[in-house]
Structures are given as structure tokens and as C-alpha cells.
Design a protein around this motif. Structure first.
Motif, PDB file in Angstrom:
ATOM      1  N   LYS A   1     -20.545  43.184 -42.619  1.00 51.75           N
ATOM      2  CA  LYS A   1     -20.297  42.250 -43.950  1.00 51.75           C
ATOM      3  C   LYS A   1     -22.123  41.787 -43.923  1.00 51.75           C
ATOM      4  CE  LYS A   1     -16.616  39.403 -42.850  1.00 51.75           C
ATOM      5  NZ  LYS A   1     -16.285  38.064 -42.061  1.00 51.75           N
ATOM      6  N   MET A   2     -23.011  42.599 -43.351  1.00 52.81           N
ATOM      7  CA  MET A   2     -24.550  42.173 -43.101  1.00 52.81           C
ATOM      8  C   MET A   2     -25.267  43.841 -43.924  1.00 52.81           C
ATOM      9  SD  MET A   2     -25.818  39.856 -40.088  1.00 52.81           S
ATOM     10  CE  MET A   2     -27.642  39.992 -40.378  1.00 52.81           C
ATOM     11  N   GLN A   3     -26.058  43.084 -44.378  1.00 51.16           N
ATOM     12  CA  GLN A   3     -26.918  44.712 -45.199  1.00 51.16           C
ATOM     13  C   GLN A   3     -28.629  44.427 -45.637  1.00 51.16           C
ATOM     14  OE1 GLN A   3     -25.427  45.056 -49.161  1.00 51.16           O
ATOM     15  NE2 GLN A   3     -26.438  46.730 -49.821  1.00 51.16           N
ATOM     16  N   PHE A   4     -28.967  45.148 -44.786  1.00 54.67           N
ATOM     17  CA  PHE A   4     -30.391  45.768 -45.291  1.00 54.67           C
ATOM     18  C   PHE A   4     -30.574  45.489 -45.989  1.00 54.67           C
ATOM     19  CE2 PHE A   4     -34.389  48.058 -44.790  1.00 54.67           C
ATOM     20  CZ  PHE A   4     -34.919  47.109 -43.985  1.00 54.67           C
ATOM     21  N   VAL A   5     -32.168  45.394 -47.133  1.00 55.31           N
ATOM     22  CA  VAL A   5     -32.216  45.563 -48.210  1.00 55.31           C
ATOM     23  C   VAL A   5     -34.341  46.184 -47.927  1.00 55.31           C
ATOM     24  CG1 VAL A   5     -33.111  44.484 -50.455  1.00 55.31           C
ATOM     25  CG2 VAL A   5     -30.815  43.548 -49.493  1.00 55.31           C
ATOM     26  N   ALA A   6     -34.631  46.062 -47.691  1.00 58.75           N
ATOM     27  CA  ALA A   6     -36.215  46.118 -47.806  1.00 58.75           C
ATOM     28  C   ALA A   6     -36.533  45.135 -46.198  1.00 58.75           C
ATOM     29  CB  ALA A   6     -36.942  45.427 -48.970  1.00 58.75           C
TER      30      ALA A   6
ATOM     31  N   ALA B   1     -27.450  42.063 -37.272  1.00 54.40           N
ATOM     32  CA  ALA B   1     -27.707  41.140 -36.007  1.00 54.40           C
ATOM     33  C   ALA B   1     -25.848  41.942 -35.903  1.00 54.40           C
ATOM     34  CB  ALA B   1     -27.656  39.354 -36.062  1.00 54.40           C
TER      35      ALA B   1
END
Lengths: 249, 324
Positions: free
Chosen positions: B183-188, B74
Motif C-alpha cells: 500500500k505504501m508508495q515512494f514519492v520523492a 517499510a
């Protein structure tokens, strides 16, 4: 951890909603008012985080009329520590609501904001995301699991076609989905204690925020009513009618 | 004035029907407001996707590219797309109310200081839009004020755009994005494995409710009917709440809204919030042992019966029909 939980008062989801004949709104007689079910999940999650961490503070915030105290008291009875009611009698759009809540966040400085993904009255699904942007914070909508580790927050989200996991540092805004938890009922001692908890009132107009709505509802209409069809006697008759009458199989 | 920018979501290398619905709604909105309809495809490398979308009647497709846009997040998407909206001078930003649309559009609205209408079902000629409220029990005619307005559309309320016969130009635009600020990070992404059609795209949907009593019964009783019909499987909130099936199968006010040609509700009582998600289906069938269940009040064909008997019988009858 300090957690802010915005809470909205809505008609009980089991209530039948009737649009007034003049289209100015819905009939509010005989409506039972409750905490928006997704906000109730948010309160529960805040309580669980506090219980797990062994410390913290949970602050509820509502924006509405004086009657909204009832729902804040319910939230306090569930276990929240204190509540803020930003009083406003005028209709506010989602941008104005988000701005007021951002003001409260700037005053209270919580580490986390948790709220329902949508209110079941206007079904907008906007305020959490708007707050996150206005604050410059990460957002995790439709959460079904929240974990904290190494100073980061990891959230599993209910998205189309599966589950997505994202990670981010706090502070952040999280919105709740159905499967995050099952909210507790307020206990009798909880209800007793809630009476003594702080419920602060602030006038929305005193905050110096532009509250003029940019989205206006001109009228409400009742949707076209679907008529009941026919009863069938057997699976055989059903399949036959779907084939030859409705022609859908 | 009047220009519409459609945010085009994709899965892998293709556009789902919901994206073509957004394009069609965007074309209608642009026509009624006297502007052009453009589309944006955002990602790390989306040239091929943008060229595909250029066939569907829009006047231009922007391929908005940056390595940080590889996975949907986002914060990065809001920065990149808001900059594009300002650069293009679009009056409307539009997407379908999918999980991504619902997540991203309000963030963009706040960033653009724009009012937002969620889940619209109609575009009027007089500058107003129509959206459902109260689980679809009221339709609100709304008006928005601002240089930029943000809209999500309900996927079942508009048809999908069709190839127009011509191809629009594609413009590659590098996104203005500072990686360091994100700041947001995609993990899975844990995809639900299924060979069945998507709930929001299926011609036939078969949904189960609490009446099925267990997740096991969804498999042994309901799934044979789902697969015999080549249908998508759905569920009521009660069934999701009870943990029988995952939440992404939920049909209703707070789940998915569907309007297939045939909707079969099995063991579903028909709570207001469920009806909100399926009452616009063309033909509705209800199988429930309680003759007073509210689901019968919207059903074209109601079978009052024990589902554990009626569903296998229906599967048998469908097999007979196929072989006749």
C-alpha cells in the motif's frame, strides 16, 4: 475523520533522572509528570486535522496506572473529544503495548492513528511501527508534514540526509517528529470543558491479550560521569590546546 | 542457534559507516552467542553491493532482490526480510539505529512476533544486552525471550567492520513478495545538499545552538569554523525548533547521536536531551557566554565568551596554525 492518539506519561524532559542505588528503577520523588512531548505534537496535529476538515473525532488512549488520568485530562483540555485509559500496574513491553492499542483500534475503528515517534523515558521508538504491522496498515514515521488529497495521505518524513515523501491510502499509522507543529497550551475554558468529557477505564487484563513481557530490564545503572575540564581564556589558547594537548587538530 | 542476520543499508552504490558498524556488532553478537553472522542486502539489483559487503568478515551475504524493493518502503521490506529470517532460521536480526533501521526493525519485530531492543551499546557474554534509557541517564541491562530477537545498535558504540582479507559467498535470493498487497508508495527524496561530511561519520563536529540567534548567523558565523576544520555541522534542538537549520542536523536524544574525536558546541546551553547525543565524544569544547551553562560540566575545554567574537577569532587562530 476519526483519529486515535496514543499518549504516554513520562517525566518532564527537564527533570534530572537519578538511578536508584539498587538498580531497580529511577527515583520518582520530585518528578513532574507530563505528556510525552512527541505525543503532545500528535494531539496537536490531530486537532489541526479536525479543525481543517471541520468535523471528526479525536480519541486519546493511555495504558498505565490510574494516575495517568492527569495527562489524559490535559489532552482533553487541549481539545481531544474523549479518552480511554487501559489500566495496568505491571510492566509492559512494546509488543504488549502495541497489542493493546491494536485491540483499541479494532474496537474504535479510527481512520488514522497518530503518536509520538518515541517516548522520552524508554527511548524505544517501536510502538507505532509495531501497530502498523499488526494491523496490516501503512506507516509513516518521523513525520514533518501530513497532507490529505484524493483519498490518500501524503507524509514528508525526516530521514538521514534529507526529507522523504511517501503516499498511501488510509487507514494508517503516523509517528510525529519535532518539526510537525508546535503544540498549543490548554486554555482555561478547555480545562473546564475537559472535566465533563468522557474518560473510560478498561482493565488491561480484561482484553484477553498475552501481556507477559518478552523483554525484561534486569537492572539500571548510572552511566559513567564525565568530568568538567578546564576553562580557557581566549580563542588562541583554545586552538593551541586542541593542537598540542588534545592533539585533535 | 545463535545465528545473526545483519540488515545492510546502503546509499546509492556504497555502504555508509553505520552499516559497517552493524556488521561489526553482528560479528560480535554471533561470536558471543555461538553462531554465524550473515548479512542481507535488499533491492532491485544488488549483486555488486552484496559482493562488496562480502569482504567484511561475514560468513555469507544474501542479495535479496525484487523490483518492489528498489526504493526503501517499510511494508515491502518487512514482508521480504521476515520471510528470509524464517527461511534462514536466524536467532537475531540486527541493524544500526539509522532512520531506516528505526523505521523498519520494529515492523519486522511485530511481523516475526519477536521482542526488540533499540539502540544497544554493549553485548554481554551472559545473554544480556545494554541499552540507554532516559536520554542516556540510565543504562539498562536487558534480557529478551523468544526464538527470534530483533536488535538495533547505536552507531557510536561499536567500531566499523574492516575488510577481513577473505571474501564470503554471495547468494541471490528472489524476494517472496506480492506487489498487489503493498500500500505504501515512494514519492520523492529531497536530499539536503552539502559537501560536508555526514554528521554520523565525521571526525570533527561543530554544532550551533540558540545562541546563534538566526539561520543567517549559522551561515556567516558558524560555517566558516565548520569548513576551516573540515567538520560536519550539527545543531541543538533549540536551534532546530527555532527554524534556524533543518532537523537532520539535530544532535541529541531525539536526533542524531554522535561521538567524534572533537565536538565543538557553540552557543549551546547543554540541555539534558542535547548532552545525550554528544557526551561520548572524545574531546568536547564549549563556547558560551553564560559561565553557568550546563554544557561546561561535560566540556574538556570551555571558553566563556561572546560567540560572535570568539568564533571568528578561533577561525583566525586555526588559519595561523595551518600556516605555521
Amino acid at each position: 475523520m476519526k483519529i486515535l492518539v496514543p499518549v504516554k506519561r513520562v517525566p518532564d524532559p527537564a527533570t534530572t533522572i537519578r538511578v536508584l542505588p539498587d538498580g531497580s528503577g529511577i527515583a520518582t520523588d520530585n518528578i513532574k509528570w507530563v505528556i510525552n512531548p512527541f505525543d503532545e505534537i500528535a494531539i496537536e496535529e490531530a486537532l489541526r486535522i479536525k479543525e481543517k476538515q471541520g468535523s471528526g473525532e479525536i480519541v486519546l488512549c493511555s495504558i498505565g496506572q490510574i494516575t495517568w488520568q492527569e495527562q489524559l485530562r490535559t489532552g482533553l483540555a487541549m481539545g481531544a473529544d474523549r479518552a480511554i485509559l487501559v489500566k495496568s500496574d505491571q510492566p509492559l513491553d512494546t509488543l504488549a503495548i502495541a497489542r493493546i492499542l491494536v485491540k483499541v483500534v479494532n474496537d474504535e475503528k479510527p481512520d488514522l492513528v497518530i503518536l509520538g515517534k518515541q517516548a522520552i523515558d524508554d527511548d524505544s521508538n517501536q510502538v507505532g511501527q509495531m501497530m502498523a504491522e499488526m494491523l496490516g496498515w501503512p506507516q509513516a514515521t518521523f513525520a514533518s508534514q501530513i497532507e490529505f488529497a484524493d483519498g490518500k495521505c501524503k507524509v514528508t518524513r525526516e530521514v538521514d540526509g534529507g526529507l522523504e515523501t511517501i503516499a498511501f491510502p488510509l487507514p494508517a499509522v503516523v509517528t510525529t517528529d519535532l518539526r510537525l507543529n508546535e503544540p498549543r497550551y490548554a486554555s482555561l475554558p478547555g480545562i473546564m470543558k475537559a472535566r465533563k468529557k468522557e474518560l473510560k477505564e478498561i482493565a488491561a487484563e480484561s482484553l484477553g491479550i498475552d501481556l507477559a513481557p518478552r523483554l525484561r530490564i534486569k537492572k539500571l545503572t548510572a552511566p559513567p560521569k564525565r568530568e568538567a575540564g578546564r576553562k580557557v581564556e581566549s580563542a588562541a589558547e583554545l586552538v593551541q590546546l586542541l593542537h598540542s594537548d588534545a592533539k585533535v587538530i | 542457534m545463535g545465528d545473526v542476520l545483519v540488515f545492510a543499508e546502503y546509499f546509492g552504490e556504497h555502504f555508509p559507516k553505520t552499516t559497517l558498524v552493524a556488521v561489526n556488532a553482528g560479528l560480535e553478537l554471533a561470536k558471543k552467542r555461538g553462531g554465524s553472522c550473515l548479512a542481507v542486502v535488499a533491492g532491485a539489483d544488488v549483486g555488486a553491493l552484496a559482493s562488496e559487503l562480502a569482504k567484511f568478515g561475514v560468513s555469507k551475504v544474501i542479495a535479496l532482490e525484487h523490483p518492489a524493493l528498489k526504493d526503501y518502503l517499510a511494508d515491502a521490506y518487512a514482508i521480504a526480510i521476515s520471510a528470509l529470517v524464517k527461511k534462514l532460521g536466524s536467532e537475531y536480526l540486527l541493524a544500526t539505529a539509522t532512520a531506516v533501521g528505526k523505521d523498519l526493525m520494529p515492523r519486522l519485530a511485530a511481523r516475526l512476533d519477536a521482542p526488540m531492543a533499540s539502540d544497544i551499546v554493549a553485548i554481554n557474554d551472559d545473554n544480556t544486552l545494554v541499552r540507554p534509557m532516559y536520554a542516556g541517564n540510565a543504562l539498562a541491562t536487558i534480557e529478551m525471550e523468544g526464538l527470534i530477537k530483533v536488535v538495533t545498535v547505536r552507531a557510536t558504540a561499536f567500531d566499523a567492520a574492516q575488510p577481513s582479507g577473505s571474501v564470503a559467498p554471495v547468494e541471490k535470493v528472489p524476494a517472496e513478495l506480492d506487489d498487489g498487497a503493498l500500500k505504501m508508495q515512494f514519492v520523492a527524496f529531497n536530499q539536503t545538499k552539502s559537501d560536508r561530511p555526514q554528521l554520523t561519520e565525521a571526525r570533527i563536529v561543530v554544532s550551533g545552538g540558540r545562541g546563534l540567534r538566526s539561520g543567517e548567523n549559522f551561515k556567516t558565523v558558524l560555517e566558516p569554523l565548520v569548513d576551516e576544520l573540515g567538520a560536519a555541522m550539527g545543531a541543538s534542538r533549540a536551534a532546530v525548533d527555532a527554524g534556524f537549520v533543518p532537523n537532520d542536523l539535530q544532535v541529541g536524544q531525539t536526533g542524531k547521536v554522535v561521538a567524534p574525536e572533537l565536538y565543538i558546541a557553540v552557543g549551546i546551553s547543554g540541555a539534558i536531551q542535547h548532552l545525550a547525543g554528544m557526551k561520548d565524544s572524545k574531546t568536547i569544547v564549549a563556547i558560551n557566554k553564560d559561565p553557568d551553562a550546563p554544557i561546561f560540566s561535560v566540556a574538556d575545554f570551555g571558553l566563556v565568551a561572546d560567540l560572535f567574537k570568539a568564533v571568528p577569532e578561533t577561525v583566525e587562530e586555526l588559519k595561523k596554525l595551518k600556516h605555521s
